[in-house]
Write a protein that holds these residues in place. Sequence first.
Motif, PDB file in Angstrom:
ATOM      1  N   GLU A  29       0.830  -1.214   0.000  1.00 40.79           N
ATOM      2  CA  GLU A  29       0.000   0.000   0.000  1.00 40.79           C
ATOM      3  C   GLU A  29       0.860   1.258   0.000  1.00 40.79           C
ATOM      4  O   GLU A  29       0.372   2.352  -0.277  1.00 40.79           O
ATOM      5  CB  GLU A  29      -0.941   0.002   1.215  1.00 40.79           C
ATOM      6  N   HIS A  30       2.147   1.109   0.303  1.00 42.00           N
ATOM      7  CA  HIS A  30       3.048   2.270   0.326  1.00 42.00           C
ATOM      8  C   HIS A  30       3.597   2.614  -1.054  1.00 42.00           C
ATOM      9  O   HIS A  30       4.230   3.653  -1.230  1.00 42.00           O
ATOM     10  CB  HIS A  30       4.218   2.014   1.284  1.00 42.00           C
ATOM     11  N   MET A  31       3.396   1.719  -2.018  1.00 40.57           N
ATOM     12  CA  MET A  31       3.896   1.995  -3.371  1.00 40.57           C
ATOM     13  C   MET A  31       3.092   3.115  -4.008  1.00 40.57           C
ATOM     14  O   MET A  31       1.898   3.261  -3.750  1.00 40.57           O
ATOM     15  CB  MET A  31       3.725   0.762  -4.263  1.00 40.57           C
ATOM     16  N   SER A  32       3.764   3.860  -4.904  1.00 43.27           N
ATOM     17  CA  SER A  32       2.997   4.761  -5.772  1.00 43.27           C
ATOM     18  C   SER A  32       2.416   3.912  -6.902  1.00 43.27           C
ATOM     19  O   SER A  32       2.833   2.758  -7.107  1.00 43.27           O
ATOM     20  CB  SER A  32       3.905   5.846  -6.349  1.00 43.27           C
ATOM     21  N   PHE A  33       1.498   4.495  -7.656  1.00 45.97           N
ATOM     22  CA  PHE A  33       0.882   3.747  -8.757  1.00 45.97           C
ATOM     23  C   PHE A  33       1.947   3.335  -9.777  1.00 45.97           C
ATOM     24  O   PHE A  33       1.926   2.230 -10.314  1.00 45.97           O
ATOM     25  CB  PHE A  33      -0.200   4.595  -9.427  1.00 45.97           C
ATOM     26  N   LEU A  34       2.918   4.231 -10.031  1.00 51.05           N
ATOM     27  CA  LEU A  34       3.966   3.906 -11.002  1.00 51.05           C
ATOM     28  C   LEU A  34       4.884   2.807 -10.470  1.00 51.05           C
ATOM     29  O   LEU A  34       5.346   1.950 -11.229  1.00 51.05           O
ATOM     30  CB  LEU A  34       4.785   5.153 -11.356  1.00 51.05           C
TER      31      LEU A  34
END
Length: 258
Positions: A29-34
């Motif tokens: 959940e900490h990832m960005s969409f990219l």
Amino acid sequence: MKLTLHVWRQKSRDARGAMERYEAPDVSEHMSFLEMLDVVNEDLINRGADPIAFEHDCREGICGSCGFMIDGVANGGMKNTSVCQLHMRHFADEDEIWIEPWRAAAFPVIKDLVVDRSAFDRVIASGGYVSVSTGSAPDGNAIPVRKESAELAMDAAACIGCGACVASCPNAAAALFTGAKIAHLGRLPQGQPERLERARVMVLQANAEGLGNCTNIGECEATCPKGIKLEVIGRMNRDFLAASWTLRPAGNTPQEAA
Ligand code: SF4
Ligand code: FES
């Protein structure tokens, strides 16, 4: 979290595209969409498949290169947020997400999620500059600028040329973009000498690029990652109208003809 992605895949401008399904079983959940797409691409590369092409540069919301449609909404629909600033915590486990490139005739697909936005470059090149001889760098305070003007010019200059406004608009209009580029110079004293001509040529260039006309729907403002306001469109229209009278040859205005 575990996600299912449906991504528009298109090999080239002239190739026929289609949605393809991918599983992303281990998304933080900490990832960005990219970053989430980076992980999907690493898996595709490891399996010898063609990675999903998407554009990006700064990943800080300032370059404007990363936009695409997420679940039918430009940049995913988070207020004032570019795709690179959108985080996976805004999605739920087991979500299915549809990802497509900007849809506008003036932005042809180059590959997958990457579109050709050079129409914007040509709109800026047509008049988005101040053509005075500036010499060496002048003292910052040599030309007094009202605080309100400086702030409004700065607000308009926040436009990053991402194209979300065009992709969101049912008319594929670039009025918010063009209006922002006109306003950020037209608000300043240095931008006054060419103000009307600038509006005239930039609006005409946007029309020539196949970008549509504004019908006050407001989707552009709602999805703009930099919070550009519809007010810039009103200014652009007023300047364009004034240009169409002021810059005409004598005898063409109603008053002169009378
Ligand atoms: S006006 Fe907003 S949505 Fe349109 S190009 Fe500029 S930053 Fe992007
Ligand atoms: S990568 Fe620069 S704005 Fe998103």
